[in-house]
Design an enzyme around this catalytic site. Structure first.
Site, mmCIF file in Angstrom:
data_model
loop_
_atom_site.group_PDB
_atom_site.id
_atom_site.type_symbol
_atom_site.label_atom_id
_atom_site.label_comp_id
_atom_site.label_asym_id
_atom_site.label_seq_id
_atom_site.Cartn_x
_atom_site.Cartn_y
_atom_site.Cartn_z
ATOM 1 N N GLY A 10 -2.538 18.089 9.858
ATOM 2 C CA GLY A 10 -2.025 16.933 9.106
ATOM 3 C C GLY A 10 -1.566 17.350 7.720
ATOM 4 O O GLY A 10 -1.538 16.555 6.784
ATOM 5 N N THR A 12 1.165 17.905 6.204
ATOM 6 C CA THR A 12 2.307 17.344 5.455
ATOM 7 C C THR A 12 2.022 15.919 4.979
ATOM 8 O O THR A 12 2.859 15.314 4.326
ATOM 9 C CB THR A 12 3.604 17.317 6.309
ATOM 10 O OG1 THR A 12 3.477 16.316 7.325
ATOM 11 C CG2 THR A 12 3.903 18.661 6.931
ATOM 12 N N LYS A 138 -13.801 6.592 13.263
ATOM 13 C CA LYS A 138 -14.380 7.755 12.575
ATOM 14 C C LYS A 138 -15.784 8.048 13.111
ATOM 15 O O LYS A 138 -16.177 9.212 13.252
ATOM 16 C CB LYS A 138 -14.369 7.547 11.059
ATOM 17 C CG LYS A 138 -12.949 7.666 10.474
ATOM 18 C CD LYS A 138 -12.856 7.420 8.978
ATOM 19 C CE LYS A 138 -11.402 7.577 8.511
ATOM 20 N NZ LYS A 138 -11.215 7.333 7.072
ATOM 21 N N ARG A 142 -17.261 11.380 14.954
ATOM 22 C CA ARG A 142 -18.525 12.019 14.535
ATOM 23 C C ARG A 142 -19.449 12.265 15.733
ATOM 24 O O ARG A 142 -20.041 13.340 15.848
ATOM 25 C CB ARG A 142 -19.279 11.137 13.528
ATOM 26 C CG ARG A 142 -18.711 11.157 12.132
ATOM 27 C CD ARG A 142 -19.668 10.430 11.191
ATOM 28 N NE ARG A 142 -19.125 10.353 9.842
ATOM 29 C CZ ARG A 142 -19.843 10.007 8.774
ATOM 30 N NH1 ARG A 142 -21.127 9.683 8.918
ATOM 31 N NH2 ARG A 142 -19.287 9.955 7.580
ATOM 32 N N HIS A 270 -10.948 -4.092 3.980
ATOM 33 C CA HIS A 270 -11.434 -2.953 3.199
ATOM 34 C C HIS A 270 -11.633 -3.349 1.733
ATOM 35 O O HIS A 270 -12.667 -3.035 1.122
ATOM 36 C CB HIS A 270 -10.456 -1.780 3.289
ATOM 37 C CG HIS A 270 -10.381 -1.162 4.661
ATOM 38 N ND1 HIS A 270 -9.541 -0.108 4.955
ATOM 39 C CD2 HIS A 270 -11.034 -1.443 5.814
ATOM 40 C CE1 HIS A 270 -9.693 0.226 6.237
ATOM 41 N NE2 HIS A 270 -10.584 -0.578 6.774
HETATM 42 P P1 NDP Z 1 -1.044 10.151 6.487
HETATM 43 O O1 NDP Z 1 -0.634 8.789 6.947
HETATM 44 O O2 NDP Z 1 -0.351 10.714 5.308
HETATM 45 O O3 NDP Z 1 -0.904 11.117 7.758
HETATM 46 C C1 NDP Z 1 -1.482 12.382 7.766
HETATM 47 C C2 NDP Z 1 -0.988 13.186 8.930
HETATM 48 O O4 NDP Z 1 -1.399 12.623 10.161
HETATM 49 C C3 NDP Z 1 0.499 13.303 9.092
HETATM 50 O O5 NDP Z 1 1.055 14.133 8.126
HETATM 51 C C4 NDP Z 1 0.602 13.868 10.508
HETATM 52 O O6 NDP Z 1 0.414 15.278 10.512
HETATM 53 C C5 NDP Z 1 -0.647 13.290 11.168
HETATM 54 N N1 NDP Z 1 -0.288 12.385 12.249
HETATM 55 C C6 NDP Z 1 0.149 11.102 12.158
HETATM 56 N N2 NDP Z 1 0.407 10.630 13.389
HETATM 57 C C7 NDP Z 1 0.106 11.619 14.270
HETATM 58 C C8 NDP Z 1 0.142 11.741 15.674
HETATM 59 N N3 NDP Z 1 0.531 10.725 16.440
HETATM 60 N N4 NDP Z 1 -0.208 12.931 16.232
HETATM 61 C C9 NDP Z 1 -0.625 13.938 15.467
HETATM 62 N N5 NDP Z 1 -0.676 13.880 14.122
HETATM 63 C C10 NDP Z 1 -0.324 12.740 13.544
HETATM 64 O O7 NDP Z 1 -2.636 10.156 6.245
HETATM 65 P P2 NDP Z 1 -3.438 9.952 4.909
HETATM 66 O O8 NDP Z 1 -3.409 11.188 4.117
HETATM 67 O O9 NDP Z 1 -3.038 8.668 4.290
HETATM 68 O O10 NDP Z 1 -4.930 9.707 5.485
HETATM 69 C C11 NDP Z 1 -5.843 10.741 5.710
HETATM 70 C C12 NDP Z 1 -7.260 10.166 5.735
HETATM 71 O O11 NDP Z 1 -7.562 9.552 4.475
HETATM 72 C C13 NDP Z 1 -7.508 9.082 6.787
HETATM 73 O O12 NDP Z 1 -8.774 9.290 7.364
HETATM 74 C C14 NDP Z 1 -7.506 7.784 6.006
HETATM 75 O O13 NDP Z 1 -8.359 6.798 6.564
HETATM 76 C C15 NDP Z 1 -8.014 8.213 4.657
HETATM 77 N N6 NDP Z 1 -7.465 7.418 3.549
HETATM 78 C C16 NDP Z 1 -8.309 7.078 2.539
HETATM 79 C C17 NDP Z 1 -7.835 6.370 1.447
HETATM 80 C C18 NDP Z 1 -8.756 6.040 0.325
HETATM 81 O O14 NDP Z 1 -8.394 5.322 -0.599
HETATM 82 N N7 NDP Z 1 -9.945 6.561 0.355
HETATM 83 C C19 NDP Z 1 -6.424 5.977 1.333
HETATM 84 C C20 NDP Z 1 -5.617 6.402 2.455
HETATM 85 C C21 NDP Z 1 -6.144 7.099 3.516
HETATM 86 P P3 NDP Z 1 1.577 16.372 10.346
HETATM 87 O O15 NDP Z 1 1.524 16.771 8.920
HETATM 88 O O16 NDP Z 1 1.177 17.442 11.281
HETATM 89 O O17 NDP Z 1 2.862 15.732 10.740
HETATM 90 C C1 GO6 Z 2 -7.037 2.777 2.220
HETATM 91 C C2 GO6 Z 2 -4.184 -0.571 0.962
HETATM 92 C C3 GO6 Z 2 -3.480 -0.755 -0.241
HETATM 93 C C4 GO6 Z 2 -4.012 -1.510 1.987
HETATM 94 C C5 GO6 Z 2 -10.695 3.707 2.312
HETATM 95 C C6 GO6 Z 2 -3.161 -2.624 1.816
HETATM 96 C C7 GO6 Z 2 -9.816 4.080 4.521
HETATM 97 C C8 GO6 Z 2 -10.865 4.112 3.651
HETATM 98 C C9 GO6 Z 2 -11.688 3.487 0.142
HETATM 99 O O1 GO6 Z 2 -3.835 2.956 3.628
HETATM 100 O O2 GO6 Z 2 -6.970 -0.380 3.992
HETATM 101 O O3 GO6 Z 2 -1.916 -2.117 -1.534
HETATM 102 O O4 GO6 Z 2 -11.797 3.779 1.503
HETATM 103 O O5 GO6 Z 2 -1.632 -3.872 0.423
HETATM 104 O O6 GO6 Z 2 -12.111 4.516 4.052
HETATM 105 C C10 GO6 Z 2 -5.024 1.265 2.465
HETATM 106 C C11 GO6 Z 2 -6.403 1.661 2.993
HETATM 107 C C12 GO6 Z 2 -5.108 0.605 1.093
HETATM 108 C C13 GO6 Z 2 -4.114 2.444 2.388
HETATM 109 C C14 GO6 Z 2 -7.321 0.463 2.962
HETATM 110 C C15 GO6 Z 2 -8.391 3.217 2.746
HETATM 111 C C16 GO6 Z 2 -9.475 3.264 1.877
HETATM 112 C C17 GO6 Z 2 -8.584 3.647 4.063
HETATM 113 C C18 GO6 Z 2 -2.631 -1.857 -0.395
HETATM 114 C C19 GO6 Z 2 -2.474 -2.801 0.637
HETATM 115 C C20 GO6 Z 2 -2.027 -1.275 -2.606
#
Ligand code: NDP
Ligand code: GO6
Length: 312
Positions: A10, A12, A138, A142, A270
């Protein structure tokens, strides 16, 4: 002992590209899975080629092709997966079960970090539908990892700054509001906000650390435990602009679900758990966990006043 060879799956994506950057910066031999499904996605390809220029090795492999994953895994020691979370009803996170099968067969992986990087799913057993699908998936991953006895580390990174800080935690926008800000309840629930690059730094530090083996690393540094009101105050101080605050009750907030699309409903759930339940800070880190800033005192993590300066 040399630095372990890290494969980023993942690589990219939003977090994945930062993990690659962090891995290269720490001097790990860094491998990135290059999926043939990339097709005509020129942006993805350019990201990969730039990482290759910086020294990463691109290894071809595809989720539907088990043997290709096994071959990729045999070249490395550690796997960090940053597969996409649930966005559009596609259960990407469960694709990791294929990766778990391949890790089992390859037999050489010293540490696996599955795609987590958010709230601790183990603390979210009572999460609301439909957002709970993120945590349920998730947890399913695990269970498979633990059943196969794969050495692992789970990273609970709390709130990415890009989604929760630049916008003062307003939904549906990534930029700070100009006049009015919506405050969730009393606005005093403590959340944890992190710069994405720091999440990557802590993640990479943990991969070769015996203290994090089979544990959850909570990235919860004291300087970044803030309420929404405190976050807004930081922005007001920086910008010199006072925002009009309106509070929304938990009940009214949840009522927004009925007009939201699937992704919006996931987000609302969330946000509810974070800003009304205070789920990120309502538990103590126990025996199975470690706090990242206590393990890696040398990391100067970005405080949110610094992070918000980018948005001025
Ligand atoms: P992205 O949406 O940016 O996707 C990451 C990668 O997933 C892509 O680059 C791609 O890999 C791969 N991918 C997507 N679809 C497929 C598929 N069908 N088959 C294989 N690979 C696929 O992910 P994020 O970086 O946003 O999220 C990563 C983690 O972080 C998640 O677990 C998410 O829940 C969490 N998260 C947490 C947030 C927070 O605030 N704590 C906010 C957002 C996400 P490739 O590079 O190979 O193309
Ligand atoms: C980020 C988001 C932002 C949703 C987590 C809707 C998994 C996590 C903090 O993908 O749904 O506006 O922990 O309108 O465990 C999204 C999610 C945030 C982004 C939450 C997330 C956080 C995923 C929005 C919106 C800014």
């Amino acid at each position: 002992m040399g630095k372990s060879r890290i494969l980023v799956v993942g690589g990219t994506g939003y977090m994945g590209r930062r993990i690659v950057k962090g891995s290269l910066a720490e001097g790990h031999p860094t491998y990135i899975l290059r999926r043939p499904e990339i097709g005509m996605d020129i942006e993805k390809l350019q990201v990969l080629l730039e990482f290759k220029r910086q020294g990463a090795v691109l290894v071809e492999g595809s989720f539907p092709d088990h043997q290709s994953l096994v071959e990729a895994l045999k070249q490395v020691d550690v796997v960090v997966c940053t597969m996409s979370g649930v966005h559009f009803r596609t259960h990407n996170l469960l694709m990791q079960l294929k990766l778990v099968d391949a890790i089992k067969e390859a037999g050489n992986i010293k540490r696996f970090l599955p795609s987590e990087f958010g709230m601790d799913p183990a603390q979210m057993m009572h999460a609301l539908e439909p957002g709970r699908v993120t945590f349920d998936e998730k947890m399913t991953v695990r269970k498979a990892i633990e059943a196969a006895n794969i050495p692992r580390t789970y990273i609970s990174a709390n709130c990415f700054g890009g989604y929760f800080v630049g916008n003062l935690s307003q939904m549906g926008t990534l930029l700070p509001p100009k006049d009015k800000v919506l405050i969730y309840g009393d606005g005093n629930a403590k959340a944890v906000f992190m710069g994405e690059d720091d999440i990557a730094t802590y993640t990479i530090k943990s991969v070769d650390d015996p203290r994090t083996l089979n544990k959850t690393v909570y990235i919860r540094p004291p300087g970044n435990i803030l309420s929404q009101r405190e976050l807004v105050q930081i922005w007001e101080n920086l910008s010199g602009n006072t925002l009009e605050k309106t509070s929304i009750s938990g009940q009214d907030f949840l009522a927004l679900m009925k007009d939201a699309d699937f992704a919006g409903q996931v987000g609302l759930g969330h946000f509810y758990h974070i800003f009304y339940d205070g789920c990120l800070t309502s538990f103590e880190i126990g025996e199975d966990g470690e706090e990242a800033s206590r393990l890696y005192l040398e990391v100067q993590y970005k405080r949110m006043d610094e992070y918000l300066k980018l948005y001025l």
